[in-house]
Design an enzyme around this catalytic site. Structure first.
Site, PDB file in Angstrom:
ATOM      1  CD  GLU A  49      37.372 -54.636  -8.408  1.00 11.98           C
ATOM      2  OE1 GLU A  49      38.171 -55.527  -8.069  1.00 11.98           O
ATOM      3  OE2 GLU A  49      37.029 -53.711  -7.663  1.00 11.98           O
TER       4      GLU A  49
ATOM      5  CD  GLN B 249      42.731 -49.933  -4.421  1.00 17.61           C
ATOM      6  OE1 GLN B 249      41.548 -49.642  -4.360  1.00 17.61           O
ATOM      7  NE2 GLN B 249      43.142 -51.128  -4.779  1.00 17.61           N
TER       8      GLN B 249
ATOM      9  CD  GLU C 133      46.287 -68.274  -9.863  1.00 13.80           C
ATOM     10  OE1 GLU C 133      46.672 -68.871 -10.884  1.00 13.80           O
ATOM     11  OE2 GLU C 133      46.062 -67.037  -9.845  1.00 13.80           O
TER      12      GLU C 133
ATOM     13  CB  SER D 238      45.177 -48.362 -12.033  1.00 10.39           C
ATOM     14  OG  SER D 238      45.347 -49.757 -12.141  1.00 10.39           O
TER      15      SER D 238
ATOM     16  CB  SER E 260      49.645 -53.957  -5.252  1.00 12.24           C
ATOM     17  OG  SER E 260      48.372 -54.550  -5.333  1.00 12.24           O
TER      18      SER E 260
END
Length: 380
Positions: free
Chosen positions: A240, A124, A358, A159, A127
């Site tokens: 997930e 993926q 957060e 990952s 990020s």
């Protein structure tokens, strides 16, 4: 629990007890290391042959149309048996359902069967160094050309990027914010794609940084419509959460290891007993909360599952920290890959990966409690 659910769990448990195990297979979690990939691919092929791969997929694509309870039961039984529930999380759980919803018939035919059998592994590419939890700030850009698209940018925390055949890329095709994003399929061996592994403090390299320089993609690499990237990206998130039941099983196992290690070293005193008791209760509460969430029928992307993500990641972190108390000075050196040391090293990462604690608290505050949203600040 219904009799049908009990029957399915018993079926899975019996199959796992006799299923062939590829050499070197172990429960490596949602992402294999490079050394784990050969056994993981072989295991995925065994799952596919037996009908246990991609349980949630429609039958027309080789799945069972399994609901969330059956998916969760399989994840838990796989963890109890000490095997991964699939090759990795991205292809079967994230990319597959996205392609079924947003992909063209040609994309579905080309990619879905090979994901299910383990022939192709996916990563993926979301990020970035300046856009981790805030994906609306993605800067990687895809520019339309006569032949398709050209992509330039950088991704990080990818990952399995070094072993994947394909990546699902989130890139900017328009202006700032959510509406300027689109999603693409990227062959990881395409010219201009460079993958560099990141060495983690636990001595593994499951994460990577990926550089994309002048990467040419055909027009049909676009998934969904141009500018629809935010909807496609958010559809991949939350799957997930199904593994949280499996996490509870592994946490119980870690608490047993913790007690044994502390007892052998004469460190299982009243203070440590109180901490272990507190953690034991928290894991049971996690498991009970998980079962209630599953019974509610909500999909894993629902905001309520953020409670489970928050509970799971912070409990894993605290088990790791308590494990260090159990080991004492032995925690400074682990000649035999002491599992409690490994859990301590990766425990804090659990509060970051898959959505920071957060962010989970923001989701709960805004979508469950109805509190005002944080103000959006456009990237400079």
């Amino acid at each position: 629990m219904s009799s049908r659910a009990v029957s399915f769990r018993e079926e899975v448990r019996a199959w796992l007890a006799t299923a062939p195990r590829p050499a070197g297979l172990h429960d490596y979690g949602p992402t294999p290391t490079a050394a784990d990939v050969p056994a993981g691919r072989a295991w995925q092929a065994i799952l596919a042959e037996a009908g246990y791969a991609c349980l949630h997929w429609p039958e027309r694509w080789g799945g069972r149309d399994a609901g969330v309870p059956d998916q969760a039961a399989f994840a838990e039984e796989a963890a109890r048996a000490g095997v991964p529930r699939q090759l990795n999380i991205v292809g079967p759980d994230l990319v597959g359902p996205v392609l079924m919803t947003y992909g063209t018939p040609a994309q579905q035919a080309a990619y879905l069967p090979r994901i299910r059998t383990g022939h192709d592994m996916w990563c993926q590419l979301f990020s970035e160094p300046e856009a981790g939890s805030d994906l609306a700030s993605v800067r990687t850009r895809a520019v339309r050309t006569d032949a398709g698209w050209v992509v330039d940018g950088q991704k990080v925390w990818t990952s399995g990027g070094g072993d994947a055949e394909y990546g699902l890329l989130l890139a900017r095709t328009g202006g700032p914010g959510h509406r300027g994003l689109s999603v693409f399929v990227v062959p990881m061996d395409a010219p201009g794609v460079v993958v560099r592994p990141l060495l983690q403090m636990d001595n593994e390299s499951k994460f990577n940084e990926v550089f994309l320089t002048g990467v040419a993609l055909p027009a049909d690499a676009l998934v969904g419509a141009e500018g629809e990237g935010w909807a496609v990206a958010t559809a991949t998130l939350g799957r997930e959460r199904l593994s949280l039941g499996a996490n509870a099983v592994s946490m119980f196992r870690s608490l047993d290891d913790l007690v044994e290690s502390a007892t052998v070293r004469g460190r299982f005193d009243e203070h440590l007993r109180d901490e272990v008791t507190d953690l034991w209760i928290r894991v049971w509460l996690l498991r009970a909360t998980w079962e209630r969430a599953i019974a509610s029928g909500e999909e894993p992307g629902a905001p309520a599952f953020s409670v489970l993500k928050l509970l799971s990641s912070e409990t894993q972190r605290d088990i790791g920290n308590t494990g260090i108390e159990a080991l004492g000075l032995d925690a400074l050196w682990s000649e035999n890959n002491e599992p409690l040391v490994h859990r301590m090293l990766v425990g804090h990462a659990q509060t970051i990966l898959g959505g920071t604690s957060e962010i989970q608290r923001n989701i709960l505050a805004e979508r469950i409690l109805g509190l005002p949203r944080d103000p959006y600040r456009a990237p400079a």
